[in-house]
Design an enzyme around this catalytic site. Structure first.
Site, PDB file in Angstrom:
ATOM      1  N   HIS A 144       0.830  -1.203   0.000  1.00 39.11           N
ATOM      2  CA  HIS A 144       0.000   0.000   0.000  1.00 39.11           C
ATOM      3  C   HIS A 144       0.864   1.253   0.000  1.00 39.11           C
ATOM      4  CE1 HIS A 144       0.611   1.090   4.288  1.00 39.11           C
ATOM      5  NE2 HIS A 144       0.576  -0.215   4.526  1.00 39.11           N
TER       6      HIS A 144
ATOM      7  N   CYS B 214       3.840  -4.372   6.607  1.00 41.50           N
ATOM      8  CA  CYS B 214       3.334  -4.193   5.246  1.00 41.50           C
ATOM      9  C   CYS B 214       4.463  -3.742   4.325  1.00 41.50           C
ATOM     10  CB  CYS B 214       2.217  -3.148   5.220  1.00 41.50           C
ATOM     11  SG  CYS B 214       0.653  -3.733   5.906  1.00 41.50           S
TER      12      CYS B 214
END
Length: 150
Positions: A105, A121
């Site tokens: 992301h 992440c």
């Protein structure tokens, strides 16, 4: 401007590959593959489309206290905008989830790209995350692999 140009490039690429698949038969249809290879040691993501290098972007992955899982994954879900339920509703634009709560992301902390800085992440520059999201949308999650190596 960058996103509009990238979107056009991605759409043209997707159309060309789809046309080639139709022209050359079913074997070519399996060639429409995206592989996003993330190197934890180099803090980069290399994206290939149909085996051809297409993008190389700096990333930030898990810092000392937070791992980024290694292995080969398929995207499990996508959200144009997601807010972390675990980390104080932190914004996660253009999220492509690949394992539980782990996603590729965008980040607004672009000065931290190129070194471990996340809770696990894979973070990208907002423009790169938008491009990757559009690629996965265009080619489909079934034709996308996210490979994370040490």
């Amino acid at each position: 401007m960058h996103t509009a140009i990238s979107a056009k490039l991605i759409n043209v690429t997707a159309a060309a590959l789809t046309g080639a698949a139709l022209l050359f038969g079913s074997n070519a249809a399996h060639a429409n593959q995206i592989v996003a290879k993330v190197s934890l040691s180099q803090q980069v993501m290399e994206v290939t489309v149909d085996g051809r290098p297409t993008f190389t972007w700096k990333v930030s992955t898990g810092d000392r206290g937070h791992i980024t899982p290694t292995g080969s994954f398929k995207p499990t879900r996508m959200h144009e905008m997601w807010y972390s339920k675990k980390y104080d509703n932190a914004p996660m634009p253009h999220s492509v989830f690949f394992s539980g709560g782990y996603a590729v992301h965008a980040t607004y902390a672009i000065n931290r790209l190129g070194r471990p800085a996340s809770h696990g992440c894979v973070r990208l520059h907002p423009d790169a995350a938008a491009d990757f999201y559009q690629l996965v949308e265009a080619f489909g999650v079934a034709n996308t692999s996210i490979v994370i190596v040490k």
